[in-house]
Design an enzyme around this catalytic site. Structure first.
Site, PDB file in Angstrom:
ATOM      1  N   ARG A 151     -16.724  10.230 -25.155  1.00 14.01           N
ATOM      2  CA  ARG A 151     -17.231  10.063 -26.522  1.00 14.01           C
ATOM      3  C   ARG A 151     -18.236   8.922 -26.560  1.00 14.01           C
ATOM      4  O   ARG A 151     -17.900   7.776 -26.252  1.00 14.01           O
ATOM      5  CB  ARG A 151     -16.073   9.747 -27.467  1.00 14.01           C
ATOM      6  CG  ARG A 151     -16.433   9.726 -28.953  1.00 14.01           C
ATOM      7  CD  ARG A 151     -15.239   9.297 -29.787  1.00 14.01           C
ATOM      8  NE  ARG A 151     -15.433   9.598 -31.211  1.00 14.01           N
ATOM      9  CZ  ARG A 151     -15.133  10.733 -31.794  1.00 14.01           C
ATOM     10  NH1 ARG A 151     -14.628  11.711 -31.069  1.00 14.01           N
ATOM     11  NH2 ARG A 151     -15.337  10.929 -33.076  1.00 14.01           N
ATOM     12  N   ARG A 211     -21.094   6.786 -28.903  1.00 14.10           N
ATOM     13  CA  ARG A 211     -21.503   6.474 -30.259  1.00 14.10           C
ATOM     14  C   ARG A 211     -22.515   5.329 -30.263  1.00 14.10           C
ATOM     15  O   ARG A 211     -22.478   4.451 -29.397  1.00 14.10           O
ATOM     16  CB  ARG A 211     -20.289   6.074 -31.114  1.00 14.10           C
ATOM     17  CG  ARG A 211     -19.361   7.232 -31.456  1.00 14.10           C
ATOM     18  CD  ARG A 211     -20.043   8.230 -32.367  1.00 14.10           C
ATOM     19  NE  ARG A 211     -19.199   9.321 -32.818  1.00 14.10           N
ATOM     20  CZ  ARG A 211     -19.081  10.491 -32.220  1.00 14.10           C
ATOM     21  NH1 ARG A 211     -19.734  10.721 -31.078  1.00 14.10           N
ATOM     22  NH2 ARG A 211     -18.322  11.444 -32.724  1.00 14.10           N
ATOM     23  N   CYS A 233     -22.305  10.895 -40.435  1.00 11.14           N
ATOM     24  CA  CYS A 233     -23.180  11.183 -39.301  1.00 11.14           C
ATOM     25  C   CYS A 233     -23.598  12.635 -39.200  1.00 11.14           C
ATOM     26  O   CYS A 233     -24.377  12.988 -38.330  1.00 11.14           O
ATOM     27  CB  CYS A 233     -22.482  10.784 -37.994  1.00 11.14           C
ATOM     28  SG  CYS A 233     -20.937  11.679 -37.717  1.00 11.14           S
ATOM     29  N   GLU A 240     -21.725   2.186 -37.357  1.00 14.91           N
ATOM     30  CA  GLU A 240     -21.436   3.135 -36.269  1.00 14.91           C
ATOM     31  C   GLU A 240     -21.944   4.511 -36.654  1.00 14.91           C
ATOM     32  O   GLU A 240     -21.867   4.910 -37.817  1.00 14.91           O
ATOM     33  CB  GLU A 240     -19.923   3.164 -36.023  1.00 14.91           C
ATOM     34  CG  GLU A 240     -19.458   4.142 -34.967  1.00 14.91           C
ATOM     35  CD  GLU A 240     -19.038   5.497 -35.553  1.00 14.91           C
ATOM     36  OE1 GLU A 240     -18.836   6.441 -34.771  1.00 14.91           O
ATOM     37  OE2 GLU A 240     -18.940   5.605 -36.796  1.00 14.91           O
TER      38      GLU A 240
END
Length: 445
Positions: free
Chosen positions: A258, A260, A153, A191
Site C-alpha cells: 500500500r 500513499r 481521494c 494523506e
C-alpha cells in the site's frame, strides 16, 4: 405552542449544543432514519413533539455518550495531561488520530460525514464526530496545534475517474485550506493516494503545494465547486514549509503493498523559519525497517476462525462456489487478452498482499486467502483487515456490519506508517520550538 412543547424544544436545542452535536449526528445517536435531521429541527422549532420513547432517549443521551466514552477501547487522556492538541478531518475510523493520541496529543475536534464510520469511531474513541465539514465554519473549530486530514481521494485514485479539482471530492482540499487560513496551526499532516502525485501531469499536487506555501497566484476557476468561505480564504496567503513523500506500508512492518502520498507542513511564521530554510532542514522522512514481511503474521489462527464459525453458525469468509467460478472465468478471460487483471490469491508465506480497497466487501478479489486445493479461498476477516492496516488489537471491529467495516478499512490508512510520521513530526516540532526560543531576545535583568 404549549409551554410543555416550548420547554422540550429549548431542552433539545440546549442539550444538542452542549454535547457538540449536529442535527444529523444527534439523529444517528437516536437511531433515526434519513429524515431524522428534519424531525429534530422540527422538535427544536416547536413544530411537533417527540414520542415518549424518543423523549426518554433524548434525556438519556448525555449518559449514552458518557457510556460510550467509558467503554471506548481507545479513549484519549484528558486535555490537561496532553502535550499538544490536534483536529481530525475526514476522520474515517480514526486511523490517523490514534498514533498522535499515543504520542501525547489530545483531539479537540473531529469531522466525518459517513454515519457508519461515525458509529465505528464513536465505539472506539467514545466521541461522536461532527458531520459534513463544508457546513462547519472555520471560526467554530477549536484552536489546535496540528491539523490532520486524509482528504477524500476518489477524485485522484485509480478506482475513481481521476477528475481531481473538477470533482467535488477533490475540492475537499480547499476545506482544509480555509481552516489553515483561519486557525493557523503549527503543523499539518495530509494523506492521499499515490496517484495524486501524477494527476494532471503533476499539476494538481503542484497547485496544492503552492497554496500551502503561499506561492499560488492564479484564480481558481468559478466552475470548481467549493464553499464561499473556502473561495474567500484563498485570498489569504499561507506560509508553510512543506514537503511530500510516497510511503509504503510494506516498509513499516505491514505485509501490504500500500503506497500513499503524505504531505507535511510547518508554519514558518510561528516557528520563525526564514524562507531560505528548506523542508529537509527541519524534517526527516521515516524510512521504516524494510525488513521482510509475511502475510501469515496478520492472519487469524484456525481456532479463531472456528470460534467465529460457532458464534455465527456459518462460515462468513469462504467465498461461494458461484463467486469463485466467476473469479476464475474473469481471470482466464483477462489472461487470453494478455493482461494480468483478475483475482489475487495469497498464502501465509507470501511477502505481502495487494492494497485493500473500499470495494473489498463486494467480492474480495484483490486479496483472497488460499485454503488449499480442497477448499475455496476466503476473504480476510475484519480482524485481519485491522491487522493489515496496523490497527491495535483493542480496536473494536464489530460496531457495524461486515460489509461496512470492510469499506472502512479499505478507506483507512496504515497506522504503522502514521506512527512513524507522527513521531518524526512531533520531534521536529519540539526541535523547532527550541530553536525559536533561542532566537527570543533575553530579558534585561
Amino acid at each position: 405552542m404549549t409551554t410543555e412543547i416550548q420547554n422540550q424544544a429549548d431542552y433539545i436545542k440546549d442539550l444538542r449544543k452542549k454535547l457538540g452535536l449536529g442535527l444529523t449526528e444527534m439523529a444517528n445517536l437516536l437511531g433515526m432514519n434519513a429524515t431524522g435531521e428534519r424531525t429534530i429541527r422540527g422538535w427544536e422549532n416547536g413544530e411537533h413533539a417527540p414520542t415518549k420513547a424518543k423523549w426518554n432517549a433524548i434525556k438519556e443521551l448525555e449518559d449514552t455518550l458518557k457510556a460510550h466514552y467509558d467503554n471506548a477501547p481507545l479513549k484519549q487522556q484528558s486535555l490537561e495531561q496532553s502535550d499538544f492538541t490536534f483536529i481530525d478531518l475526514f476522520a474515517g475510523i480514526g486511523g490517523i488520530r490514534y498514533p498522535f493520541q499515543q504520542l501525547g496529543g489530545h483531539c479537540v475536534f473531529t469531522s466525518e460525514w459517513d454515519k457508519f464510520a461515525q458509529k465505528t469511531y464513536l465505539t472506539n474513541y467514545g466521541e461522536m464526530p461532527n458531520g459534513d465539514i463544508t457546513q462547519i465554519k472555520a471560526k467554530d473549530i477549536p484552536d489546535h496545534d496540528i491539523l490532520l486530514g486524509g482528504f477524500p481521494c476518489q477524485a485522484f485514485s485509480q478506482a475513481g475517474l481521476k477528475q481531481g479539482f473538477s470533482d467535488t471530492r477533490g475540492t475537499m482540499f480547499f476545506e482544509i485550506q480555509r481552516i489553515l487560513a483561519e486557525k493557523k496551526p503549527k503543523a499539518f499532516l495530509l494523506e492521499n493516494v499515490k496517484q495524486l502525485q501524477g494527476h494532471n501531469k503533476g499539476e494538481t499536487l503542484k497547485t496544492i503545494l503552492s497554496i500551502l506555501r503561499g506561492e499560488f497566484e492564479q484564480e481558481i476557476p468559478e466552475d470548481v465547486p467549493m464553499s464561499e468561505e473556502a473561495r474567500h480564504a484563498l485570498s489569504e496567503k499561507l506560509n508553510y514549509c512543506v514537503g511530500f513523500k510516497v510511503l509504503r506500508a510494506g516498509d513499516f512492518g505491514i505485509p501490504q503493498n500500500r503506497e500513499r502520498v503524505f504531505i507535511v507542513g510547518f508554519d514558518r511564521d510561528y516557528y520563525q523559519l526564514d524562507q531560505d530554510i528548506k523542508f529537509s532542514d527541519i524534517f526527516t522522512w521515516p524510512e521504516g525497517s524494510k525488513e521482510p514481511t509475511r502475510v501469515g503474521d496478520i492472519l487469524q489462527s484456525p481456532e479463531e476462525l472456528q470460534a467465529d464459525f460457532e458464534k455465527h453458525q456459518k462460515d462468513r469468509f469462504t467465498i461461494s462456489e458461484k463467486l469463485w467460478t466467476g473469479h476464475k472465468k474473469r481471470k482466464a478471460e483477462h489472461q487470453n487478452k494478455g493482461n494480468g487483471f483478475g483475482y489475487s490469491l495469497f498464502s501465509a508465506d507470501d511477502e505481502y498482499t495487494n492494497t485493500i480497497s473500499a470495494r473489498y466487501y463486494k467480492d474480495g478479489s484483490e486479496i483472497l486467502i488460499n485454503q488449499g486445493e480442497e477448499k475455496r479461498p476466503r476473504k480476510l476477516t475484519p480482524r485481519e483487515c485491522a491487522n493489515l492496516q496496523g490497527f491495535p488489537k483493542e480496536f473494536d471491529v464489530d460496531a457495524v456490519s461486515q460489509g461496512q467495516i470492510y469499506k472502512q478499512f479499505g478507506n483507512s490508512v496504515c497506522m504503522k506508517v502514521i506512527e512513524a510520521v507522527a513521531f518524526q513530526m512531533t520531534t521536529a516540532m519540539k526541535q523547532a520550538e527550541q530553536s525559536k526560543s533561542s532566537k527570543q531576545p533575553k530579558a534585561v535583568a
